[in-house]
Design a protein around this motif. Structure first.
Motif, PDB file in Angstrom:
ATOM      1  N   GLN A  93     -20.940  31.855  40.181  1.00 12.20           N
ATOM      2  CA  GLN A  93     -20.007  31.761  41.308  1.00 12.20           C
ATOM      3  C   GLN A  93     -20.739  31.735  42.641  1.00 12.20           C
ATOM      4  O   GLN A  93     -20.149  31.330  43.655  1.00 12.20           O
ATOM      5  CB  GLN A  93     -18.988  32.903  41.245  1.00 12.20           C
ATOM      6  CG  GLN A  93     -17.998  32.718  40.097  1.00 12.20           C
ATOM      7  CD  GLN A  93     -17.002  33.847  39.945  1.00 12.20           C
ATOM      8  OE1 GLN A  93     -17.069  34.862  40.642  1.00 12.20           O
ATOM      9  NE2 GLN A  93     -16.068  33.684  39.020  1.00 12.20           N
ATOM     10  N   ALA A  94     -22.016  32.121  42.656  1.00  7.23           N
ATOM     11  CA  ALA A  94     -22.827  31.935  43.859  1.00  7.23           C
ATOM     12  C   ALA A  94     -23.109  30.452  44.082  1.00  7.23           C
ATOM     13  O   ALA A  94     -23.310  30.013  45.219  1.00  7.23           O
ATOM     14  CB  ALA A  94     -24.137  32.713  43.735  1.00  7.23           C
ATOM     15  N   ILE A  95     -23.114  29.672  42.985  1.00  7.02           N
ATOM     16  CA  ILE A  95     -23.300  28.223  43.077  1.00  7.02           C
ATOM     17  C   ILE A  95     -21.977  27.546  43.417  1.00  7.02           C
ATOM     18  O   ILE A  95     -21.918  26.651  44.264  1.00  7.02           O
ATOM     19  CB  ILE A  95     -23.890  27.687  41.759  1.00  7.02           C
ATOM     20  CG1 ILE A  95     -25.308  28.262  41.561  1.00  7.02           C
ATOM     21  CG2 ILE A  95     -23.920  26.158  41.746  1.00  7.02           C
ATOM     22  CD1 ILE A  95     -25.917  27.959  40.214  1.00  7.02           C
ATOM     23  N   ASP A  96     -20.919  27.972  42.736  1.00  7.38           N
ATOM     24  CA  ASP A  96     -19.585  27.442  42.999  1.00  7.38           C
ATOM     25  C   ASP A  96     -18.566  28.539  42.704  1.00  7.38           C
ATOM     26  O   ASP A  96     -18.399  28.927  41.542  1.00  7.38           O
ATOM     27  CB  ASP A  96     -19.308  26.213  42.132  1.00  7.38           C
ATOM     28  CG  ASP A  96     -17.962  25.564  42.448  1.00  7.38           C
ATOM     29  OD1 ASP A  96     -17.134  26.197  43.127  1.00  7.38           O
ATOM     30  OD2 ASP A  96     -17.742  24.428  41.993  1.00  7.38           O
ATOM     31  N   PRO A  97     -17.885  29.068  43.731  1.00  8.02           N
ATOM     32  CA  PRO A  97     -16.922  30.151  43.512  1.00  8.02           C
ATOM     33  C   PRO A  97     -15.799  29.782  42.539  1.00  8.02           C
ATOM     34  O   PRO A  97     -15.122  30.674  42.017  1.00  8.02           O
ATOM     35  CB  PRO A  97     -16.356  30.412  44.912  1.00  8.02           C
ATOM     36  CG  PRO A  97     -17.418  29.908  45.850  1.00  8.02           C
ATOM     37  CD  PRO A  97     -18.027  28.734  45.153  1.00  8.02           C
ATOM     38  N   ALA A  98     -15.611  28.484  42.296  1.00 12.23           N
ATOM     39  CA  ALA A  98     -14.557  28.052  41.380  1.00 12.23           C
ATOM     40  C   ALA A  98     -14.963  28.171  39.910  1.00 12.23           C
ATOM     41  O   ALA A  98     -14.140  27.936  39.020  1.00 12.23           O
ATOM     42  CB  ALA A  98     -14.146  26.616  41.689  1.00 12.23           C
ATOM     43  N   CYS A  99     -16.227  28.514  39.626  1.00 11.68           N
ATOM     44  CA  CYS A  99     -16.648  28.690  38.229  1.00 11.68           C
ATOM     45  C   CYS A  99     -15.823  29.783  37.569  1.00 11.68           C
ATOM     46  O   CYS A  99     -15.555  30.836  38.154  1.00 11.68           O
ATOM     47  CB  CYS A  99     -18.129  29.064  38.170  1.00 11.68           C
ATOM     48  SG  CYS A  99     -19.269  27.699  38.477  1.00 11.68           S
ATOM     49  N   ARG A 100     -15.435  29.540  36.316  1.00 12.31           N
ATOM     50  CA  ARG A 100     -14.613  30.479  35.569  1.00 12.31           C
ATOM     51  C   ARG A 100     -15.424  31.056  34.408  1.00 12.31           C
ATOM     52  O   ARG A 100     -16.129  30.325  33.718  1.00 12.31           O
ATOM     53  CB  ARG A 100     -13.341  29.784  35.065  1.00 12.31           C
ATOM     54  CG  ARG A 100     -12.511  29.211  36.205  1.00 12.31           C
ATOM     55  CD  ARG A 100     -11.242  28.545  35.738  1.00 12.31           C
ATOM     56  NE  ARG A 100     -11.450  27.476  34.772  1.00 12.31           N
ATOM     57  CZ  ARG A 100     -11.873  26.245  35.080  1.00 12.31           C
ATOM     58  NH1 ARG A 100     -12.167  25.941  36.331  1.00 12.31           N
ATOM     59  NH2 ARG A 100     -12.001  25.331  34.139  1.00 12.31           N
ATOM     60  N   VAL A 101     -15.300  32.357  34.228  1.00 19.47           N
ATOM     61  CA  VAL A 101     -16.111  33.058  33.235  1.00 19.47           C
ATOM     62  C   VAL A 101     -15.221  33.963  32.388  1.00 19.47           C
ATOM     63  O   VAL A 101     -14.407  34.723  32.924  1.00 19.47           O
ATOM     64  CB  VAL A 101     -17.205  33.913  33.911  1.00 19.47           C
ATOM     65  CG1 VAL A 101     -18.048  34.642  32.852  1.00 19.47           C
ATOM     66  CG2 VAL A 101     -18.096  33.049  34.797  1.00 19.47           C
ATOM     67  N   VAL A 102     -15.386  33.868  31.067  1.00 18.74           N
ATOM     68  CA  VAL A 102     -14.740  34.794  30.146  1.00 18.74           C
ATOM     69  C   VAL A 102     -15.827  35.556  29.405  1.00 18.74           C
ATOM     70  O   VAL A 102     -16.720  34.956  28.784  1.00 18.74           O
ATOM     71  CB  VAL A 102     -13.827  34.062  29.133  1.00 18.74           C
ATOM     72  CG1 VAL A 102     -13.320  35.035  28.064  1.00 18.74           C
ATOM     73  CG2 VAL A 102     -12.652  33.416  29.852  1.00 18.74           C
ATOM     74  N   TYR A 103     -15.777  36.867  29.503  1.00 17.95           N
ATOM     75  CA  TYR A 103     -16.692  37.739  28.779  1.00 17.95           C
ATOM     76  C   TYR A 103     -16.010  38.242  27.516  1.00 17.95           C
ATOM     77  O   TYR A 103     -14.791  38.477  27.504  1.00 17.95           O
ATOM     78  CB  TYR A 103     -17.078  38.950  29.630  1.00 17.95           C
ATOM     79  CG  TYR A 103     -17.892  38.633  30.859  1.00 17.95           C
ATOM     80  CD1 TYR A 103     -19.222  38.245  30.753  1.00 17.95           C
ATOM     81  CD2 TYR A 103     -17.333  38.751  32.128  1.00 17.95           C
ATOM     82  CE1 TYR A 103     -19.983  37.974  31.883  1.00 17.95           C
ATOM     83  CE2 TYR A 103     -18.082  38.487  33.265  1.00 17.95           C
ATOM     84  CZ  TYR A 103     -19.402  38.098  33.140  1.00 17.95           C
ATOM     85  OH  TYR A 103     -20.153  37.824  34.256  1.00 17.95           O
ATOM     86  N   VAL A 104     -16.807  38.443  26.458  1.00 18.49           N
ATOM     87  CA  VAL A 104     -16.276  38.943  25.186  1.00 18.49           C
ATOM     88  C   VAL A 104     -17.181  40.056  24.684  1.00 18.49           C
ATOM     89  O   VAL A 104     -18.402  39.888  24.594  1.00 18.49           O
ATOM     90  CB  VAL A 104     -16.221  37.823  24.120  1.00 18.49           C
ATOM     91  CG1 VAL A 104     -15.712  38.381  22.789  1.00 18.49           C
ATOM     92  CG2 VAL A 104     -15.367  36.657  24.587  1.00 18.49           C
ATOM     93  N   ASP A 105     -16.596  41.199  24.362  1.00 17.80           N
ATOM     94  CA  ASP A 105     -17.380  42.258  23.722  1.00 17.80           C
ATOM     95  C   ASP A 105     -16.444  43.156  22.934  1.00 17.80           C
ATOM     96  O   ASP A 105     -15.242  43.246  23.240  1.00 17.80           O
ATOM     97  CB  ASP A 105     -18.179  43.079  24.734  1.00 17.80           C
ATOM     98  CG  ASP A 105     -19.445  43.646  24.107  1.00 17.80           C
ATOM     99  OD1 ASP A 105     -20.529  43.091  24.339  1.00 17.80           O
ATOM    100  OD2 ASP A 105     -19.351  44.639  23.349  1.00 17.80           O
ATOM    101  N   ILE A 106     -17.004  43.807  21.923  1.00 20.61           N
ATOM    102  CA  ILE A 106     -16.221  44.703  21.066  1.00 20.61           C
ATOM    103  C   ILE A 106     -16.407  46.158  21.462  1.00 20.61           C
ATOM    104  O   ILE A 106     -15.675  47.028  21.017  1.00 20.61           O
ATOM    105  CB  ILE A 106     -16.614  44.475  19.588  1.00 20.61           C
ATOM    106  CG1 ILE A 106     -15.515  44.996  18.662  1.00 20.61           C
ATOM    107  CG2 ILE A 106     -17.985  45.096  19.282  1.00 20.61           C
ATOM    108  CD1 ILE A 106     -15.688  44.572  17.220  1.00 20.61           C
TER     109      ILE A 106
END
Length: 269
Positions: A93-106
């Motif tokens: 998001q420092a490159i493009d604030p529109a980047c979307r991220v989904v994190y997954v952990d158990i």
């Protein structure tokens, strides 16, 4: 919240947790005495373990930055672990604030703290789930809200597959993610390895096994076998500090001491 309250909320404090041990090694605070005790045993075997954990974290940042520079604007981080400074969403998001991220952990602590970190970030979210079950992750409401899998995505598996034995079919798991990824997508993966390692690495793996968390380090050839349908991005499968270092001096004289192999691969158009 004390240890008893945490245990009542489903957090196992009877044995160390790999995500929390890793958090301790990279200087985090989201860990418990059981994790720190185990980490000290690893450090006694390999005093450089903190440095090696940070090498993997730096590779992760370079890999996702590479993805963003190739035009990828959505990221699925499987087995993301504890939220730390320079996590995936901060880098991309420092490159493009529109980047979307989904994190997954158990791991419940990783999930709880990630949700706190991300609560004001409309382009990032956390899924509490097992990345070994791709359909559950891909169909989760958070994933479908944030990611459009008809468009290219980068799937990240940093220090994840070495917890999955061949009997649980990691190649099939990765293939399921691949089939859901649009052409032009990327896979970023790192894994522990015995390749080029000394006996202390095998002893460390045995410590993990005794703690209840078995590890299955893989060679270059074994990692290549997981990549059906992908094309490796240069420089291929290398030790983490060798993967597109920011400065050649960062590689050092013994990159094999990282004990981790890393790669980025692309799903062809």
């Amino acid at each position: 919240m004390d240890d008893r309250q945490q245990a009542q909320e489903g957090i196992d404090l009877d044995r160390p947790n790999a995500a929390r041990v890793y958090d301790y090694l990279i200087g985090g605070e989201l860990n418990y005495a059981i994790d720190r005790e185990f980490a000290r045993k690893i450090l006694a075997l390999r005093p450089e373990s903190r440095k090696l954990a940070l090498m993997n974290r730096r590779w992760l940042r370079r890999a996702v930055r590479f993805g963003a520079e190739q035009g990828i604007r959505q990221f699925l981080d499987i087995g993301s672990g504890m939220p730390t400074v320079g996590h995936v969403h901060e880098v991309v998001q420092a490159i493009d604030p529109a980047c979307r991220v989904v994190y997954v952990d158990i791991e419940p602590i990783a999930v709880a703290h990630s949700k706190i970190v991300l609560q004001d970030n409309e382009n990032a979210g956390m899924v509490h789930g097992d990345g070994e079950h791709p359909r559950e992750i891909l169909e989760h409401p958070t994933t479908t809200r944030l990611l459009d899998l008809s468009e290219p995505v980068m799937v990240v598996m940093a220090a994840f597959v070495h917890f999955i034995p061949d009997a649980r079919d990691p190649a099939g798991m990765i293939a399921t993610y691949r089939r859901a990824m649009a052409p032009g997508s990327y896979l970023a993966l790192s894994s522990g390895t015995f390749e080029g390692q000394g006996e202390e690495v095998r002893r460390a793996a045995e410590l993990y096994k005794q703690s209840g968390t078995d590890v299955f380090p893989r060679s270059r050839a074994e990692l290549q076998a997981l990549l059906t349908g992908f094309e490796l991005v240069p420089p291929g499968i290398v030790y983490t500090p060798e993967w597109r270092p920011d400065d050649p001096a960062d590689v050092g004289p013994h990159p094999e001491q990282s004990s981790q192999l890393a790669l980025v691969a692309r799903k062809p158009s």
